[in-house]
Design an enzyme around this catalytic site. Structure first.
Site, PDB file in Angstrom:
ATOM      1  N   GLU A   1      41.734   5.301  -1.959  1.00  0.00           N
ATOM      2  CA  GLU A   1      41.594   6.041  -3.207  1.00  0.00           C
ATOM      3  C   GLU A   1      42.862   5.944  -4.056  1.00  0.00           C
ATOM      4  OE1 GLU A   1      40.153  10.298  -3.328  1.00  0.00           O
ATOM      5  OE2 GLU A   1      38.403   9.096  -2.803  1.00  0.00           O
ATOM      6  N   ASP A  20      29.338  12.955  -2.869  1.00  0.00           N
ATOM      7  CA  ASP A  20      30.375  12.614  -1.892  1.00  0.00           C
ATOM      8  C   ASP A  20      31.500  13.632  -2.029  1.00  0.00           C
ATOM      9  OD1 ASP A  20      31.905  11.052  -0.014  1.00  0.00           O
ATOM     10  OD2 ASP A  20      33.015  10.180  -1.669  1.00  0.00           O
ATOM     11  N   SER A  21      32.437  13.579  -1.116  1.00  0.00           N
ATOM     12  CA  SER A  21      33.614  14.440  -1.201  1.00  0.00           C
ATOM     13  C   SER A  21      34.418  14.139  -2.470  1.00  0.00           C
ATOM     14  CB  SER A  21      34.508  14.201   0.008  1.00  0.00           C
ATOM     15  OG  SER A  21      34.868  12.836   0.058  1.00  0.00           O
ATOM     16  N   CYS A  32      32.277   4.726   6.497  1.00  0.00           N
ATOM     17  CA  CYS A  32      32.823   5.621   5.469  1.00  0.00           C
ATOM     18  C   CYS A  32      32.534   4.941   4.142  1.00  0.00           C
ATOM     19  CB  CYS A  32      34.326   5.791   5.676  1.00  0.00           C
ATOM     20  SG  CYS A  32      35.157   6.667   4.315  1.00  0.00           S
ATOM     21  N   HIS A  45      34.045   4.812   1.502  1.00  0.00           N
ATOM     22  CA  HIS A  45      35.196   4.184   0.837  1.00  0.00           C
ATOM     23  C   HIS A  45      35.394   2.741   1.309  1.00  0.00           C
ATOM     24  CE1 HIS A  45      36.370   8.297  -0.115  1.00  0.00           C
ATOM     25  NE2 HIS A  45      37.368   7.852  -0.845  1.00  0.00           N
ATOM     26  N   CYS A  62      28.181  10.207   1.794  1.00  0.00           N
ATOM     27  CA  CYS A  62      29.418  10.475   2.533  1.00  0.00           C
ATOM     28  C   CYS A  62      29.041  10.525   4.009  1.00  0.00           C
ATOM     29  CB  CYS A  62      29.969  11.824   2.068  1.00  0.00           C
ATOM     30  SG  CYS A  62      31.337  12.452   3.037  1.00  0.00           S
TER      31      CYS A  62
HETATM   32  N1  DGL Z   1      33.535   9.090   1.726  1.00  0.00           N
HETATM   33  C1  DGL Z   1      33.752   9.933   2.872  1.00  0.00           C
HETATM   34  C2  DGL Z   1      32.900   9.440   4.038  1.00  0.00           C
HETATM   35  O1  DGL Z   1      32.085   8.546   3.888  1.00  0.00           O
HETATM   36  C3  DGL Z   1      35.191   9.942   3.372  1.00  0.00           C
HETATM   37  C4  DGL Z   1      36.214  10.588   2.530  1.00  0.00           C
HETATM   38  C5  DGL Z   1      36.631  11.959   2.954  1.00  0.00           C
HETATM   39  O2  DGL Z   1      37.206  12.140   4.028  1.00  0.00           O
HETATM   40  O3  DGL Z   1      36.395  12.844   2.154  1.00  0.00           O
HETATM   41  O4  DGL Z   1      33.037   9.959   5.137  1.00  0.00           O
END
Ligand code: DGL
Length: 268
Positions: A155, A11-12, A186, A188, A74
Site C-alpha cells: 500500500e 475491503d479494509s 490477500c 493486495h 478481503c
Molecule cells: N486486503 C486484506 C486481505 O485480503 C489485507 C489487508 C489488511 O490487513 O487489512 O486480507
C-alpha cells in the site's frame, strides 16, 4: 433482488480494488459500489470480534445502497466474518467471499499436490484454506505462512519491499519449501504477483485468484438471473471511511484508470 442494482464490494482499505478492477473487466455493464474501511485498516492484525463488527457495519451500508450482491474483497474478513454476514444478508442479496472461488479452482487442478498459502495473520490463523481444501481433496498438502508486513508495504508502494527483499525473506522460510503452487491469500498481493513469479523463477504455479473470483461471481449471478441485461458504461462509486489525499493517490496503484474517493462515515 433487482438485476439493475449495483454490486457492493468492500475491503479494509484499497486492496480490494484489485477485486473491483477484476469484476469491472469481467462484468463491464455492472455498477459497483466500493467501500474501503481506511479508518480501521489493517484488518489482518485485528481481533475476529472487531473484523466482524466492521464487516457488519459495511454490509448494512451496502444493503442500504440496495446492492443485489456483496463481495467481501478481503481474505481476512472473508475468513472470519462470512458466516455472520451470510445471516445478515439472507434473502436480501447474494454474498460472496474471495476464498471459495479460489478453493474451487484449486480442487479442480490435479497438478496441485503441495500448496503454499500466504496471507495476513488473521487469515492464516483461521487455517481456512487448508480446512476447506482438504474437505474436498485430502491429497493436497497445504502449508500456510503469515506474511503480515506485505499488505502495508504494498500500500505504501515502499521500495524497501524490493530493496531489502522482504518477499524473499518470507518465501525463503523452510516451511514453504517443496511447494508446487501458491495461493496469494490477500487481495493486495496480485500487485506483487510478478515479483513472486520472479522469486520462484517460473517453477511454482501462482494461482490466479482474481480470474477465479471474476469467473465465479459471473457464473453465480448468471444462475440467479442477477446479471444486468442492458449494455451500459456504469458510473461506479468509491467510498472510504477516512479520506486522505495520499489514499486518493494510492488508488492509482490498484485502479490505474483513476477513481474519485468519497468519505462516508458509517461507524458513528
Ligand atoms: N486486503 C486484506 C486481505 O485480503 C489485507 C489487508 C489488511 O490487513 O487489512 O486480507
Amino acid at each position: 433482488m433487482n438485476p439493475d442494482n449495483p454490486i457492493g464490494i468492500f475491503d479494509s482499505g484499497i486492496g480490494g480494488l484489485t477485486v473491483a478492477h477484476a469484476i469491472s473487466k469481467t462484468l463491464p455493464n455492472e455498477k459497483i459500489i466500493y467501500f474501503g474501511d481506511t479508518e480501521h485498516l489493517p484488518y489482518g492484525n485485528k481481533s475476529p470480534k472487531m473484523i466482524t463488527f466492521y464487516s457488519e457495519k459495511i454490509t448494512d451500508f451496502l444493503l442500504k445502497k440496495k446492492c443485489k450482491a456483496i463481495i467481501i474483497a478481503c481474505n481476512s474478513a472473508s475468513s472470519i466474518a462470512f458466516t455472520a454476514l451470510k445471516r445478515k444478508t439472507k434473502n436480501k442479496c447474494a454474498l460472496f467471499n474471495v476464498i471459495d472461488p479460489v478453493i474451487q479452482s484449486v480442487v479442480n487442478d490435479l497438478f496441485i499436490k503441495n500448496l503454499g498459502v500466504i496471507g495476513t495473520n488473521a487469515t492464516i490463523a483461521t487455517n481456512i484454506y487448508q480446512k476447506n481444501i482438504n474437505k474436498k481433496r485430502a491429497d493436497i498438502h497445504v502449508k500456510s505462512l503469515a506474511t503480515p508486513l506485505l499488505a502495508s508495504l504494498i500500500e505504501e508502494n515502499n521500495p524497501q519491499l524490493y530493496k531489502d527483499n522482504i518477499i524473499a525473506s518470507y518465501l525463503d522460510s523452510k516451511h514453504m519449501s517443496n511447494i508446487d503452487s501458491i495461493i496469494l491469500g490477500c487481495t493486495h498481493y496480485p500487485l506483487i504477483k510478478s515479483e513472486i513469479e520472479h522469486y520462484y523463477k517460473g517453477k511454482i504455479k501462482i494461482i490466479s485468484t482474481l480470474k477465479s473470483i471474476g469467473k465465479y461471481v459471473k457464473n453465480k449471478l448468471q444462475k440467479k438471473n442477477l446479471l444486468v441485461l442492458k449494455k451500459q458504461i456504469p458510473k461506479h462509486n468509491f467510498y472510504v471511511s477516512d479520506y486522505t489525499k495520499i489514499f486518493q493517490e494510492k488508488t492509482k496503484l490498484f485502479f490505474p484508470s483513476g477513481i474519485i474517493l468519497e468519505e462516508e462515515n458509517i461507524f458513528s
